[in-house]
Design a protein around this motif. Sequence first.
Motif, short mmCIF file in Angstrom:
data_model
loop_
_atom_site.label_atom_id
_atom_site.label_comp_id
_atom_site.label_asym_id
_atom_site.label_seq_id
_atom_site.Cartn_x
_atom_site.Cartn_y
_atom_site.Cartn_z
N GLN A 290 -47.81 31.91 -8.29
CA GLN A 290 -47.59 32.79 -7.15
C GLN A 290 -47.61 32.02 -5.84
N ALA B 144 -44.42 30.14 -5.46
CA ALA B 144 -43.33 31.04 -5.08
C ALA B 144 -43.43 31.47 -3.63
N ALA C 39 -41.63 34.30 -1.43
CA ALA C 39 -41.32 35.33 -2.42
C ALA C 39 -42.48 35.54 -3.37
N THR D 280 -43.25 36.99 -7.10
CA THR D 280 -42.45 37.18 -8.30
C THR D 280 -43.31 37.80 -9.40
N ARG E 224 -44.31 40.81 -12.39
CA ARG E 224 -44.38 42.25 -12.60
C ARG E 224 -45.79 42.75 -12.36
N ASN F 84 -40.15 42.55 -1.18
CA ASN F 84 -40.34 41.51 -2.20
C ASN F 84 -39.31 41.71 -3.31
N ALA G 169 -37.99 39.91 -5.52
CA ALA G 169 -38.17 39.24 -6.81
C ALA G 169 -39.32 39.84 -7.61
N LEU G 170 -39.93 40.90 -7.10
CA LEU G 170 -41.07 41.54 -7.76
C LEU G 170 -40.63 42.80 -8.48
N TRP G 171 -41.30 43.08 -9.62
CA TRP G 171 -41.03 44.28 -10.41
C TRP G 171 -42.33 45.06 -10.53
N LYS H 234 -49.96 38.52 -6.01
CA LYS H 234 -49.18 39.75 -5.93
C LYS H 234 -50.07 40.98 -5.87
#
Length: 311
Positions: free
Chosen positions: A81, A84, A89, A91, A93, A118, A120-122, A282
């Motif tokens: 993280q 990234a 970013a 990333t 989930r 964000n 690139a985040l799910w 995240k």
Amino acid sequence: MDRLAELETFVHVADAGGIGAAADRLGVAKSAVSRRLKDLEERLGVRLVNRTTRQLSLTDTGRAYYERAVQLLADLEEADQQAAMVHGALTGRLKVAAPLSFGLMHLAPAVRQFLADNPALWIDLDLNDRRVDLVDEGFDVAVRIGQLEDSSLIARRLAVVRNVCCASPDYLARHGRPQRPEDLASGHVALRYTNVPERRAFTWVDAEGRERSVSVPARLASNNGEMLVDAAEAGLGIILQPTFLAYRSIEAGRLVPVLTDVAWREVAAYALYPPGRHLSAKVRAFVDHLGRCFGDPPYWDACLRTAAARA
């Protein structure tokens, strides 16, 4: 040989308490989980797990190895993280749980903004009033409202949750405006939230700091607060509900706060996450984002000032 896959599999088996549940979380066959666990034990030359026909438990060595494995995986995720974030970013989930009504009204807009910020985040968002088990069900973070039970979960307070007693103008014209909480016991009917025990449905703290309550006959009882707010707007009874549920109705004048000088019982909204691991970038970013979105005091409490100015 994939040592990382073995390590992740072992941690999932320990967290889930079984090979089948771990396989479901990982999205692989049970045979693959069994093989990875067997390969790990053979490589280490020690038994990590006690297997019986009914249950699975960690050996003493397994428990010590589990603690180190969790830390290593958390460090690896944190490193990913941070790398990234050097490029701006987040990333991966996030799996998030929250109560239904609060989630729809307040978490959903915050999640939309977080995803927009964000790309690139799910996020997997589970909106349900049941108490999920963060560890067993693999959630990264849960939003809960109310008195927290003693647990090993880490909690961060997001916002105060105030209750407001209110009814429609039509209801108050027919039943009168209560001047003190005890007035609710006669001549009034309640719309009661069933996820709170009946004896605590109308609870406040008096001037001496003592908790008191009054019993109000319930014409309608429901486990959904939004339904109760709608029923109150229709003049069917009086409610004591969180401001985060009633604020739009109060701002529009469809509900009128009463007994506003009473110290109704307050709770809070919390973000909870499992212990024993670093708080990932995240999760930290998401929880910080929620705190900023809700505000201090939370934006939904502005309805009380609006109603006071209108009065």
